[in-house]
Design a protein around this motif. Structure first.
Motif, PDB file in Angstrom:
ATOM      1  N   LEU A   1       0.830  -1.197   0.000  1.00 54.79           N
ATOM      2  CA  LEU A   1       0.000   0.000   0.000  1.00 54.79           C
ATOM      3  C   LEU A   1       0.871   1.256   0.000  1.00 54.79           C
ATOM      4  O   LEU A   1       1.412   1.667   1.042  1.00 54.79           O
ATOM      5  CB  LEU A   1      -0.941   0.000   1.209  1.00 54.79           C
ATOM      6  CG  LEU A   1      -1.953  -1.134   1.267  1.00 54.79           C
ATOM      7  CD1 LEU A   1      -2.859  -0.969   2.483  1.00 54.79           C
ATOM      8  CD2 LEU A   1      -2.775  -1.205  -0.015  1.00 54.79           C
ATOM      9  N   TRP A   2       0.999   1.859  -1.175  1.00 56.95           N
ATOM     10  CA  TRP A   2       1.708   3.135  -1.346  1.00 56.95           C
ATOM     11  C   TRP A   2       0.983   4.211  -0.525  1.00 56.95           C
ATOM     12  O   TRP A   2      -0.236   4.353  -0.607  1.00 56.95           O
ATOM     13  CB  TRP A   2       1.716   3.491  -2.823  1.00 56.95           C
ATOM     14  CG  TRP A   2       2.268   4.822  -3.189  1.00 56.95           C
ATOM     15  CD1 TRP A   2       1.588   6.005  -3.241  1.00 56.95           C
ATOM     16  CD2 TRP A   2       3.608   5.119  -3.593  1.00 56.95           C
ATOM     17  NE1 TRP A   2       2.418   7.023  -3.658  1.00 56.95           N
ATOM     18  CE2 TRP A   2       3.662   6.507  -3.881  1.00 56.95           C
ATOM     19  CE3 TRP A   2       4.755   4.339  -3.753  1.00 56.95           C
ATOM     20  CZ2 TRP A   2       4.834   7.125  -4.315  1.00 56.95           C
ATOM     21  CZ3 TRP A   2       5.912   4.958  -4.193  1.00 56.95           C
ATOM     22  CH2 TRP A   2       5.951   6.338  -4.458  1.00 56.95           C
ATOM     23  N   ASP A   3       1.722   4.946   0.267  1.00 58.01           N
ATOM     24  CA  ASP A   3       1.188   5.964   1.175  1.00 58.01           C
ATOM     25  C   ASP A   3       0.324   5.361   2.280  1.00 58.01           C
ATOM     26  O   ASP A   3      -0.322   6.099   3.031  1.00 58.01           O
ATOM     27  CB  ASP A   3       0.395   7.051   0.436  1.00 58.01           C
ATOM     28  CG  ASP A   3       1.297   8.154  -0.108  1.00 58.01           C
ATOM     29  OD1 ASP A   3       2.440   8.284   0.371  1.00 58.01           O
ATOM     30  OD2 ASP A   3       0.852   8.878  -1.012  1.00 58.01           O
ATOM     31  N   GLY A   4       0.332   4.036   2.402  1.00 59.40           N
ATOM     32  CA  GLY A   4      -0.417   3.381   3.464  1.00 59.40           C
ATOM     33  C   GLY A   4       0.460   2.740   4.517  1.00 59.40           C
ATOM     34  O   GLY A   4      -0.031   2.305   5.563  1.00 59.40           O
ATOM     35  N   GLY A   5       1.775   2.636   4.249  1.00 57.19           N
ATOM     36  CA  GLY A   5       2.710   2.107   5.228  1.00 57.19           C
ATOM     37  C   GLY A   5       2.421   0.689   5.665  1.00 57.19           C
ATOM     38  O   GLY A   5       2.674   0.318   6.822  1.00 57.19           O
ATOM     39  N   ALA A   6       1.912  -0.133   4.755  1.00 60.37           N
ATOM     40  CA  ALA A   6       1.522  -1.488   5.156  1.00 60.37           C
ATOM     41  C   ALA A   6       1.440  -2.418   3.963  1.00 60.37           C
ATOM     42  O   ALA A   6       1.401  -1.980   2.804  1.00 60.37           O
ATOM     43  CB  ALA A   6       0.161  -1.454   5.871  1.00 60.37           C
TER      44      ALA A   6
END
Length: 284
Positions: free
Chosen positions: A209-214
């Motif tokens: 997840l880009w910009d989701g940190g996961a």
């Protein structure tokens, strides 16, 4: 289930846009790229040995070839490196303002290569199947940011991500086509954007997840059953590696971040994350 403990640094590297980790079983090493750095990296987790190949133009993906060397998805098309490092074009197709992005090798040994515009204009990219002889067949025209691509354990289904849609799609494989495309799962606003993916031996789909940190793991039915929190904001892709394909390697990016985390751009690893599928080298 959320799981953050256990994520380690495999290679500390300030990559601008790390992408496309792939296990090369013949060489016993992981291959990944820094797209904007125009570099292909390799890492042998047994010895710690690393190599870096500079491609001369932006490189969206690099995958092992059956006869040794690499196939690369470059700004201007698909290129081949032989085992000695010599380069030649397989499919030279430059388009102004466009570059290669993520790519994957199908069970039949063909390369499914994505493109995107630098300005990420809607409909400016494609997903194209590249046969071993260099023949290109457009599978999906008019995509925006062609990203993760992978196949179910039996090869009958293909999973695909066009990042701005926020969807992980599933399709039925029909020769050199992917048909009956439909959403498998959708990432909700605020959780980041789906980027690269890999499929494990249970048929579950792992998504960065880009910009989701996961990372997230979805079942073949599309249910979310696992989340792995990461120390960096922009993970880009993941792949199982190691001799038994149980360690999950994760590429990350620092591009566009005013204050990137110290590990942004590094190659991370989650040991014993599950069971991966053996990859297929490009047959060309």
């Amino acid at each position: 289930m959320s799981r953050a403990a256990g994520v380690r640094v495999a290679v500390r590297e300030p990559a601008e846009l790390g992408e496309g980790p792939t296990w090369d079983p013949a060489a016993g090493r992981l291959v990944w790229v820094d797209i904007l750095g125009s570099r292909v990296h390799t890492y042998d987790p047994g010895s710690g040995r690393r190599t870096v190949l500079t491609t001369g133009q932006h490189v969206g993906a690099a995958k092992p070839r059956a006869g040794g060397g690499l196939v690369v998805n470059l700004r201007d098309g698909i290129g081949l490196y032989d085992g000695g490092g010599a380069f030649r074009w397989l499919l030279h197709d430059p388009v102004a303002g466009r570059r290669g992005n993520d790519a994957a090798v199908a069970p039949d040994g063909s390369l499914w290569a994505g493109t995107m515009r630098y300005d990420e204009a809607p409909g400016g990219g494609t997903l194209t199947r590249i046969a071993p002889d260099g023949t290109g067949t457009v599978v999906f025209p008019d995509v925006s940011v062609s990203n993760g691509t992978g196949w179910s354990p039996d090869g009958s289904l293909m999973y695909y991500i066009d990042t701005p849609t926020r969807r992980i799609d599933v399709c039925r494989v029909d020769g050199d086509s992917a048909v009956d495309r439909r959403p498998l799962a959708t990432v909700e606003p605020g959780a980041g954007f789906p980027d690269g993916l890999t499929v494990d031996a249970d048929g579950c789909v792992w998504v960065a997840l880009w910009d989701g940190g996961a990372l997230r793991r979805y079942t073949p039915e599309g249910a979310l059953d696992r989340t792995v929190d990461l120390p960096v904001r922009r993970p880009t892709a993941c792949a199982f590696g190691g001799p038994d394909l149980r360690d999950l390697y994760i590429t990350t990016a620092r591009t566009g971040l005013p204050r990137p985390h110290p590990l942004a751009g590094s190659l991370l690893v989650l040991p014993d994350a599950g069971a991966g599928l053996p990859g297929t080298p490009f047959a060309g």
